[in-house]
Design a protein around this motif. Structure first.
Motif, PDB file in Angstrom:
ATOM      1  N   SER A  47       2.792  -8.460   7.641  1.00 19.41           N
ATOM      2  CA  SER A  47       2.224  -7.429   6.704  1.00 19.41           C
ATOM      3  C   SER A  47       1.000  -7.294   6.180  1.00 19.41           C
ATOM      4  O   SER A  47       0.727  -9.142   6.569  1.00 19.41           O
ATOM      5  CB  SER A  47       3.529  -7.440   5.944  1.00 19.41           C
ATOM      6  OG  SER A  47       4.672  -6.882   6.106  1.00 19.41           O
ATOM      7  N   CYS A  48       0.108  -6.455   6.218  1.00 23.11           N
ATOM      8  CA  CYS A  48      -0.965  -7.042   5.701  1.00 23.11           C
ATOM      9  C   CYS A  48      -0.934  -7.328   3.700  1.00 23.11           C
ATOM     10  O   CYS A  48       0.229  -7.210   3.608  1.00 23.11           O
ATOM     11  CB  CYS A  48      -1.869  -6.086   5.691  1.00 23.11           C
ATOM     12  SG  CYS A  48      -1.747  -4.480   4.768  1.00 23.11           S
ATOM     13  N   GLY A  49      -1.623  -7.943   3.291  1.00 28.39           N
ATOM     14  CA  GLY A  49      -2.059  -8.140   2.060  1.00 28.39           C
ATOM     15  C   GLY A  49      -1.031  -7.546   0.646  1.00 28.39           C
ATOM     16  O   GLY A  49       0.023  -7.341   0.080  1.00 28.39           O
ATOM     17  N   GLY A  50      -1.931  -6.005   1.049  1.00 28.86           N
ATOM     18  CA  GLY A  50      -1.964  -5.295   0.394  1.00 28.86           C
ATOM     19  C   GLY A  50      -0.015  -4.665   0.897  1.00 28.86           C
ATOM     20  O   GLY A  50       0.922  -4.128  -1.034  1.00 28.86           O
ATOM     21  N   CYS A  51       0.208  -4.951   1.676  1.00 29.57           N
ATOM     22  CA  CYS A  51       1.752  -4.283   1.577  1.00 29.57           C
ATOM     23  C   CYS A  51       3.013  -5.450   1.099  1.00 29.57           C
ATOM     24  O   CYS A  51       3.767  -5.437   0.617  1.00 29.57           O
ATOM     25  CB  CYS A  51       2.486  -4.344   3.416  1.00 29.57           C
ATOM     26  SG  CYS A  51       1.501  -2.577   4.300  1.00 29.57           S
ATOM     27  N   ARG A  52       2.606  -6.396   1.147  1.00 30.72           N
ATOM     28  CA  ARG A  52       3.357  -8.164   1.227  1.00 30.72           C
ATOM     29  C   ARG A  52       3.040  -7.683  -0.440  1.00 30.72           C
ATOM     30  O   ARG A  52       4.293  -7.425  -1.609  1.00 30.72           O
ATOM     31  CB  ARG A  52       1.919  -9.162   0.944  1.00 30.72           C
ATOM     32  CG  ARG A  52       2.208  -9.078   2.203  1.00 30.72           C
ATOM     33  CD  ARG A  52       1.417 -10.895   2.530  1.00 30.72           C
ATOM     34  NE  ARG A  52       1.594 -11.005   3.879  1.00 30.72           N
ATOM     35  CZ  ARG A  52       1.289 -11.905   4.570  1.00 30.72           C
ATOM     36  NH1 ARG A  52       0.618 -13.524   4.122  1.00 30.72           N
ATOM     37  NH2 ARG A  52       1.000 -12.019   6.516  1.00 30.72           N
TER      38      ARG A  52
ATOM     39  N   VAL B 295      -1.962   4.902   6.058  1.00 23.92           N
ATOM     40  CA  VAL B 295      -0.683   4.734   5.023  1.00 23.92           C
ATOM     41  C   VAL B 295      -0.361   3.396   6.261  1.00 23.92           C
ATOM     42  O   VAL B 295       0.098   3.971   7.076  1.00 23.92           O
ATOM     43  CB  VAL B 295       0.238   6.018   5.270  1.00 23.92           C
ATOM     44  CG1 VAL B 295       0.893   5.100   4.555  1.00 23.92           C
ATOM     45  CG2 VAL B 295      -0.868   6.551   4.102  1.00 23.92           C
ATOM     46  N   CYS B 296       0.238   2.021   5.701  1.00 21.28           N
ATOM     47  CA  CYS B 296       1.051   1.515   6.229  1.00 21.28           C
ATOM     48  C   CYS B 296       2.375   1.885   6.251  1.00 21.28           C
ATOM     49  O   CYS B 296       2.763   2.104   6.357  1.00 21.28           O
ATOM     50  CB  CYS B 296       1.016  -0.434   5.745  1.00 21.28           C
ATOM     51  SG  CYS B 296      -1.000  -0.984   6.048  1.00 21.28           S
ATOM     52  N   ALA B 297       2.958   0.819   7.924  1.00 16.31           N
ATOM     53  CA  ALA B 297       4.426   1.924   7.966  1.00 16.31           C
ATOM     54  C   ALA B 297       5.361   1.182   7.328  1.00 16.31           C
ATOM     55  O   ALA B 297       6.345   1.545   6.538  1.00 16.31           O
ATOM     56  CB  ALA B 297       4.806   0.817   9.686  1.00 16.31           C
ATOM     57  N   GLU B 298       4.596  -0.577   6.062  1.00 13.97           N
ATOM     58  CA  GLU B 298       6.116  -0.603   5.128  1.00 13.97           C
ATOM     59  C   GLU B 298       5.648   0.118   4.038  1.00 13.97           C
ATOM     60  O   GLU B 298       6.788   0.166   3.611  1.00 13.97           O
ATOM     61  CB  GLU B 298       5.119  -2.114   4.669  1.00 13.97           C
ATOM     62  CG  GLU B 298       5.787  -2.969   6.432  1.00 13.97           C
ATOM     63  CD  GLU B 298       4.844  -3.231   6.741  1.00 13.97           C
ATOM     64  OE1 GLU B 298       3.425  -2.104   7.391  1.00 13.97           O
ATOM     65  OE2 GLU B 298       4.086  -4.493   7.143  1.00 13.97           O
ATOM     66  N   ILE B 299       4.491   1.041   3.390  1.00 10.35           N
ATOM     67  CA  ILE B 299       4.312   1.495   2.807  1.00 10.35           C
ATOM     68  C   ILE B 299       4.546   2.746   2.909  1.00 10.35           C
ATOM     69  O   ILE B 299       6.338   3.899   1.805  1.00 10.35           O
ATOM     70  CB  ILE B 299       2.637   2.167   2.165  1.00 10.35           C
ATOM     71  CG1 ILE B 299       2.431   0.479   1.831  1.00 10.35           C
ATOM     72  CG2 ILE B 299       2.872   3.124   0.686  1.00 10.35           C
ATOM     73  CD1 ILE B 299       2.394  -0.166   0.724  1.00 10.35           C
TER      74      ILE B 299
END
Ligand SMILES: [Zn+2]
Length: 148
Positions: free
Chosen positions: A95-100, A53-57
């Motif tokens: 941010s990665c594409g998913g987080c964007r 899981v990314c930090a942004e999520i």
């Protein structure tokens, strides 16, 4: 609204709580509400790599619980080597594409072109973008207005 430096420092501090035993790359995210409330998150990896899981999520989930996605105003992201007492790293982390895509969801819920501050691990270099620039023509809840 807090100073940009304060929000970046919150993201850098959050990165020290990352669980990143596989990549060794710690990422922290701090999200500020329109009222100045701040929540944070860090990346959380998994032995089944694709479940990381990314930090942004992580931070968006915290924001949802604390004040709601519709109140997200500003986001800071920082990443690097979190093995020491302070986050380190030269390259600005975006941010990665998913987080964007997930940030766009919050932005459209908020009705704001959310500001995203990306920084290097050292906290010495930043770049600030609006989510509309990070994911131009992105698909979001606004696209579903015509659904039945
Ligand atoms: Zn991501």
């Amino acid at each position: 609204m807090s100073d940009i430096t304060d929000l970046v420092e919150r993201a850098r501090a959050a990165a020290l709580r990352a669980y990143a035993p596989y990549s060794g790359f710690s990422v922290g995210c701090a999200i500020e509400s329109v009222d100045g409330e701040i929540v944070t998150g860090a990346n959380m990896e998994n032995a089944c790599y694709r479940l990381g899981v990314c930090a942004e999520i992580a931070a968006l989930t915290a924001a949802q619980a604390a004040f709601g996605l519709e109140r997200v105003a500003r986001i800071a992201v920082s990443g690097g080597d979190g093995s020491g007492a302070a986050l380190k790293g030269e390259s600005v982390v975006t941010s990665c594409g998913g987080c964007r895509q997930s940030i766009l969801e919050a932005a459209q819920r908020a009705g704001l072109d959310v500001e995203v501050i990306s920084s290097n691990g050292d906290g010495t270099r930043t770049r600030t973008d609006r989510i509309s620039a990070l994911i131009p023509h992105g698909f979001g809840p606004d696209n579903l207005r015509d659904s039945g």
